[in-house]
Write a protein that holds these residues in place. Structure first.
Motif, PDB file in Angstrom:
ATOM      1  N   UNK A 106      -0.641  16.008 -11.702  1.00 27.52           N
ATOM      2  CA  UNK A 106      -1.616  15.885 -10.683  1.00 27.52           C
ATOM      3  C   UNK A 106      -1.636  14.672  -9.052  1.00 27.52           C
ATOM      4  N   UNK A 107      -1.402  14.207  -8.089  1.00 26.60           N
ATOM      5  CA  UNK A 107      -0.488  14.311  -7.306  1.00 26.60           C
ATOM      6  C   UNK A 107      -1.569  13.448  -6.692  1.00 26.60           C
ATOM      7  N   UNK A 108      -1.652  11.615  -6.504  1.00 28.03           N
ATOM      8  CA  UNK A 108      -2.307  10.828  -6.126  1.00 28.03           C
ATOM      9  C   UNK A 108      -1.810   9.939  -5.443  1.00 28.03           C
ATOM     10  N   UNK A 109      -2.642   9.029  -3.633  1.00 28.50           N
ATOM     11  CA  UNK A 109      -2.143   8.599  -2.477  1.00 28.50           C
ATOM     12  C   UNK A 109      -2.545   6.711  -3.271  1.00 28.50           C
ATOM     13  N   UNK A 110      -1.589   6.042  -3.773  1.00 25.81           N
ATOM     14  CA  UNK A 110      -1.911   4.911  -3.869  1.00 25.81           C
ATOM     15  C   UNK A 110      -0.867   3.963  -2.861  1.00 25.81           C
ATOM     16  N   UNK A 111      -0.332   3.077  -3.560  1.00 24.44           N
ATOM     17  CA  UNK A 111      -0.009   2.059  -3.147  1.00 24.44           C
ATOM     18  C   UNK A 111       1.558   1.072  -3.725  1.00 24.44           C
ATOM     19  N   UNK A 112       1.963   0.677  -2.848  1.00 25.60           N
ATOM     20  CA  UNK A 112       3.098  -0.391  -2.767  1.00 25.60           C
ATOM     21  C   UNK A 112       2.391  -1.733  -3.590  1.00 25.60           C
ATOM     22  N   UNK A 140      -1.619  13.047 -18.319  1.00 23.75           N
ATOM     23  CA  UNK A 140      -1.068  14.371 -17.415  1.00 23.75           C
ATOM     24  C   UNK A 140      -0.012  13.766 -16.562  1.00 23.75           C
ATOM     25  N   UNK A 141       0.497  15.180 -15.922  1.00 21.62           N
ATOM     26  CA  UNK A 141       1.777  14.563 -14.961  1.00 21.62           C
ATOM     27  C   UNK A 141       1.261  14.432 -14.102  1.00 21.62           C
ATOM     28  N   UNK A 142       1.683  12.960 -13.666  1.00 25.35           N
ATOM     29  CA  UNK A 142       1.530  12.499 -12.590  1.00 25.35           C
ATOM     30  C   UNK A 142       2.649  11.261 -11.650  1.00 25.35           C
ATOM     31  N   UNK A 143       2.178  12.149 -10.531  1.00 25.94           N
ATOM     32  CA  UNK A 143       3.105  11.266  -9.092  1.00 25.94           C
ATOM     33  C   UNK A 143       1.870  10.615  -8.625  1.00 25.94           C
ATOM     34  N   UNK A 144       2.583   8.777  -8.497  1.00 21.13           N
ATOM     35  CA  UNK A 144       1.800   8.204  -7.441  1.00 21.13           C
ATOM     36  C   UNK A 144       2.264   8.145  -6.076  1.00 21.13           C
ATOM     37  N   UNK A 145       1.960   8.511  -5.549  1.00 19.15           N
ATOM     38  CA  UNK A 145       2.836   8.213  -4.056  1.00 19.15           C
ATOM     39  C   UNK A 145       2.070   6.855  -3.617  1.00 19.15           C
ATOM     40  N   UNK A 146       3.438   5.828  -3.360  1.00 12.68           N
ATOM     41  CA  UNK A 146       3.294   4.835  -3.129  1.00 12.68           C
ATOM     42  C   UNK A 146       3.516   4.558  -1.806  1.00 12.68           C
ATOM     43  N   UNK A 147       2.670   3.281  -1.052  1.00 16.04           N
ATOM     44  CA  UNK A 147       2.905   3.549  -0.001  1.00 16.04           C
ATOM     45  C   UNK A 147       2.602   2.034   0.610  1.00 16.04           C
ATOM     46  N   UNK A 148       3.594   1.673   1.619  1.00 16.49           N
ATOM     47  CA  UNK A 148       2.507   0.715   2.407  1.00 16.49           C
ATOM     48  C   UNK A 148       1.726   0.938   3.892  1.00 16.49           C
ATOM     49  N   UNK A 149       1.234   0.165   4.802  1.00 14.77           N
ATOM     50  CA  UNK A 149      -0.225   0.108   5.319  1.00 14.77           C
ATOM     51  C   UNK A 149       0.760   1.489   6.310  1.00 14.77           C
ATOM     52  N   UNK A 150      -0.304   2.116   6.720  1.00 17.07           N
ATOM     53  CA  UNK A 150       0.263   3.371   7.739  1.00 17.07           C
ATOM     54  C   UNK A 150       0.229   3.116   9.219  1.00 17.07           C
ATOM     55  N   UNK A 151       1.274   3.739   9.741  1.00 14.73           N
ATOM     56  CA  UNK A 151       1.125   4.438  11.588  1.00 14.73           C
ATOM     57  C   UNK A 151      -0.085   4.404  11.782  1.00 14.73           C
ATOM     58  N   UNK A 152      -0.865   5.094  10.976  1.00 17.88           N
ATOM     59  CA  UNK A 152      -2.561   5.778  11.424  1.00 17.88           C
ATOM     60  C   UNK A 152      -2.937   4.841  11.271  1.00 17.88           C
ATOM     61  N   UNK A 153      -2.643   3.536  11.209  1.00 20.45           N
ATOM     62  CA  UNK A 153      -4.292   2.819  11.911  1.00 20.45           C
ATOM     63  C   UNK A 153      -4.284   2.332  12.539  1.00 20.45           C
ATOM     64  N   UNK A 154      -3.612   2.285  13.393  1.00 20.58           N
ATOM     65  CA  UNK A 154      -3.000   0.896  14.460  1.00 20.58           C
ATOM     66  C   UNK A 154      -3.986   2.546  15.712  1.00 20.58           C
ATOM     67  N   UNK A 155      -4.780   3.332  15.506  1.00 18.32           N
ATOM     68  CA  UNK A 155      -5.553   4.413  16.791  1.00 18.32           C
ATOM     69  C   UNK A 155      -6.468   3.465  16.394  1.00 18.32           C
ATOM     70  N   UNK A 186       1.861  13.221   3.872  1.00 18.97           N
ATOM     71  CA  UNK A 186       1.213  14.713   3.085  1.00 18.97           C
ATOM     72  C   UNK A 186       2.169  15.701   2.796  1.00 18.97           C
ATOM     73  N   UNK A 187       2.904  15.245   3.493  1.00 23.13           N
ATOM     74  CA  UNK A 187       4.235  16.400   3.322  1.00 23.13           C
ATOM     75  C   UNK A 187       4.792  16.370   2.134  1.00 23.13           C
ATOM     76  N   UNK A 188       4.679  14.825   1.402  1.00 24.86           N
ATOM     77  CA  UNK A 188       4.969  14.420   0.495  1.00 24.86           C
ATOM     78  C   UNK A 188       4.170  15.075  -1.188  1.00 24.86           C
ATOM     79  N   UNK A 202       5.629   8.931 -12.610  1.00 19.10           N
ATOM     80  CA  UNK A 202       6.621   7.909 -12.045  1.00 19.10           C
ATOM     81  C   UNK A 202       5.246   8.119 -10.613  1.00 19.10           C
ATOM     82  N   UNK A 203       6.005   6.752  -9.882  1.00 14.99           N
ATOM     83  CA  UNK A 203       5.811   5.722  -8.597  1.00 14.99           C
ATOM     84  C   UNK A 203       6.894   6.703  -7.260  1.00 14.99           C
ATOM     85  N   UNK A 204       6.652   6.951  -6.257  1.00 20.41           N
ATOM     86  CA  UNK A 204       7.117   7.921  -5.848  1.00 20.41           C
ATOM     87  C   UNK A 204       7.306   6.740  -3.733  1.00 20.41           C
TER      88      UNK A 204
END
Length: 297
Positions: A106-112, A140-155, A186-188, A202-204
């Motif tokens: 599983x790959x999930x979208x997460x946060x820093x 399950x083998x899991x990778x959490x994509x940990x993100x800051x704020x999105x550039x796209x929020x400015x839209x 998405x690419x990650x 793990x976190x990415x």
């Protein structure tokens, strides 16, 4: 079989495009979507579609049958009665289906923010990290994509930028923090879903190419749009009032305010930027590709 949730959103839609570009056989991809009509015709012809919400036990049970990997993204819910119901409550059915069907990855979208001291709850971030723990608890083998704020929020402020020359946020104008473009998330995710040699949990972190202050952002937006754009800091009380006026439920409003308070106090700044944590899209490139078309539409 890879299952993609939220396939019509900014991240899930771009991920689906990437995976379709690499897929050689029809039926290798399955999507869970409330309204299949929102998928492009060419996409509907090449994927297995499960109609419904991925918070529904019956839907995820059907979707995860025979699946090797899942991309997990929780949709926003501004009317929910509690922040836990939006995150761990929504994910509960999926964790059972992961176990039932022996899904491997599983790959999930997460946060820093994991391990970063905060006073009290960090709202949506705290709830997101609890989802990571819940998924990981299935084995399950899991990778959490940990993100800051999105550039796209400015839209979301494209109209204000066009009509008033102003965008707002709660960070101080001189506070530098990382930003990431959703296309890079998405690419990650695609890289991890296509090469499932990884194991464990793990976190990415995905930090973007540089830390930027809101003043830096205003300068770049001004240059890309060819007109002067200014940033105005919004108080947390003002943010609370605006979200309430838009009809958000009280607990969701509080969660947003708590999250932004934590970000103001360094929540996104604890992870060092390294080649492994640096994503490619610059804010200038994002403004040219995404913000400018939205402003001039």
């Amino acid at each position: 079989m890879i299952v993609i949730t939220a396939p019509t959103g900014h991240i899930g839609g771009r991920l689906l495009d990437i995976l379709l570009e690499t897929s050689t056989r029809t039926g290798e991809l399955r999507v869970i979507v409330r309204d299949p009509a929102k998928l492009p015709d060419a996409v509907r012809d090449r994927v297995d579609i499960i109609t419904g919400s991925h918070g529904d036990p019956e839907v995820v049970d059907r979707a995860f049958a025979g699946a090797d990997a899942v991309f997990w993204l929780i949709p926003p819910d501004m009317s929910a009665s509690s922040i836990d119901s939006v995150y761990t409550g929504f994910t509960g059915a999926a964790t059972k289906a992961l176990t039932t069907h022996g899904v491997g990855h599983v790959v999930g979208v997460s946060a820093l923010g994991r391990g970063t001291p905060v006073a009290g709850s960090a709202g949506h971030v705290t709830a997101t990290l609890a989802v990571d723990d819940l998924i990981a608890s299935t084995g399950v083998a899991y990778r959490a994509l940990t993100n800051p704020s999105f550039m796209d929020n400015v839209v979301w402020q494209a109209n204000s930028i066009r009509d008033t020359g102003i965008f707002t946020g709660t960070l101080p104008a001189d506070y530098a923090a990382p930003l990431v473009a959703t296309r890079d998330i998405a690419a990650a995710a695609a890289t991890l879903l296509l090469d499932r040699s990884w194991t464990g949990t793990a976190e990415v972190p995905l930090l973007g190419p540089e830390d930027l202050t809101p003043t830096d952002m205003a300068h770049t937006i001004s240059e890309v749009l060819g007109r002067e754009i200014h940033y105005e800091q919004e108080s947390l009380d003002s943010l609370r009032a605006h979200l309430t006026a838009r009809g958000a439920a009280p607990e969701i409003v509080t969660a947003f305010v708590d999250m932004m308070r934590a970000k103001n106090n360094g929540l996104d700044n604890a992870v060092p930027r390294t080649p492994a944590t640096t994503t490619p899209t610059t804010f200038r490139e994002w403004c040219t590709r995404t913000l400018a078309p939205a402003v001039f539409a």
